[in-house]
Design a protein around this motif. Structure first.
Motif, PDB file in Angstrom:
ATOM      1  N   THR A  90       0.819  -1.206   0.000  1.00 26.30           N
ATOM      2  CA  THR A  90       0.000   0.000   0.000  1.00 26.30           C
ATOM      3  C   THR A  90       0.856   1.261   0.000  1.00 26.30           C
ATOM      4  OG1 THR A  90      -1.670  -1.207   1.263  1.00 26.30           O
ATOM      5  CG2 THR A  90      -1.862   1.188   1.232  1.00 26.30           C
ATOM      6  N   ALA A  91       0.505   2.187  -0.901  1.00 26.56           N
ATOM      7  CA  ALA A  91       1.099   3.528  -0.918  1.00 26.56           C
ATOM      8  C   ALA A  91       0.223   4.441  -0.076  1.00 26.56           C
ATOM      9  CB  ALA A  91       1.177   4.047  -2.353  1.00 26.56           C
ATOM     10  N   ASN A  92       0.783   5.564   0.339  1.00 25.83           N
ATOM     11  CA  ASN A  92      -0.010   6.501   1.141  1.00 25.83           C
ATOM     12  C   ASN A  92      -0.884   7.370   0.232  1.00 25.83           C
ATOM     13  OD1 ASN A  92       1.292   8.756   0.131  1.00 25.83           O
ATOM     14  ND2 ASN A  92       2.891   8.637   1.629  1.00 25.83           N
ATOM     15  N   ALA A  93      -1.667   8.231   0.843  1.00 24.89           N
ATOM     16  CA  ALA A  93      -2.619   9.058   0.097  1.00 24.89           C
ATOM     17  C   ALA A  93      -1.948   9.998  -0.903  1.00 24.89           C
ATOM     18  CB  ALA A  93      -3.472   9.862   1.077  1.00 24.89           C
ATOM     19  N   ALA A  94      -0.699  10.393  -0.652  1.00 20.69           N
ATOM     20  CA  ALA A  94      -0.031  11.355  -1.524  1.00 20.69           C
ATOM     21  C   ALA A  94       0.566  10.732  -2.781  1.00 20.69           C
ATOM     22  CB  ALA A  94       1.076  12.072  -0.748  1.00 20.69           C
TER      23      ALA A  94
END
Length: 169
Positions: A90-94
């Motif tokens: 998972t990547a973060n929101a940015a």
């Protein structure tokens, strides 16, 4: 050897070797990756439902003056001994994902999948989304459109089932 930082150009006429015991990290529990500890290493996943979190990409536009930035950092993820049943990356929101993965089925059928512009998650399930032992991903911090930081994903995933996309929001 200690961690060394160079502020100017470095030239090697014969390359750099990333070998030895520190080049491979075996993971058997959820992990939050960091550029300092994990970039450039092979991360062997030996946990069927491991949650892997990518770091927030610090770029030349977002890093403070005393921080290093992460563009070019490469994370090499290898499904080592235990096939996936619910591994997530998972990547973060940015940051979102771009690039492609190729899912190889045990018969001659293979299919390439591209993430949608909003995708931030890769899910491996050992079946339709790949993740059998030997599956491999390289995830690199890059600049995307408008100089936004994104994760460039390239990989070869193995499955025995009819493939579906491993990417989601």
């Amino acid at each position: 050897m200690a961690l060394t930082t160079f502020s100017g150009p470095v030239k090697s006429k014969n390359g750099f070797l990333n070998t030895g015991a520190g080049a491979f990290l075996l993971v058997s529990a959820p992990i939050a990756l960091t550029t300092k500890e994990h970039a450039g290493r092979i991360i062997g996943i030996n946990d069927a439902d491991c949650a892997i979190t990518l770091p927030t990409i610090k770029s030349a536009l977002t890093a403070s003056a005393d921080e290093d930035f992460d563009i070019g950092a490469v994370f090499k993820i290898f499904i080592y001994q235990t096939a996936a049943t619910g591994i997530t990356i998972t990547a973060n929101a940015a940051n979102t994902m771009m690039g492609q993965v190729l899912i190889h089925k045990t018969d001659p059928a293979s299919k390439s999948w591209l993430p949608a512009a909003s995708n931030k998650v890769i899910t491996l399930n050992g079946g339709t989304k790949g993740g059998l032992t030997g599956s491999y991903l390289e995830i690199t911090a890059v600049y995307g459109s408008s100089l936004t930081a994104n994760w460039l994903v390239n990989g070869d995933l193995l499955t025995t089932a009819t493939a579906v996309t491993p990417f989601s929001d």
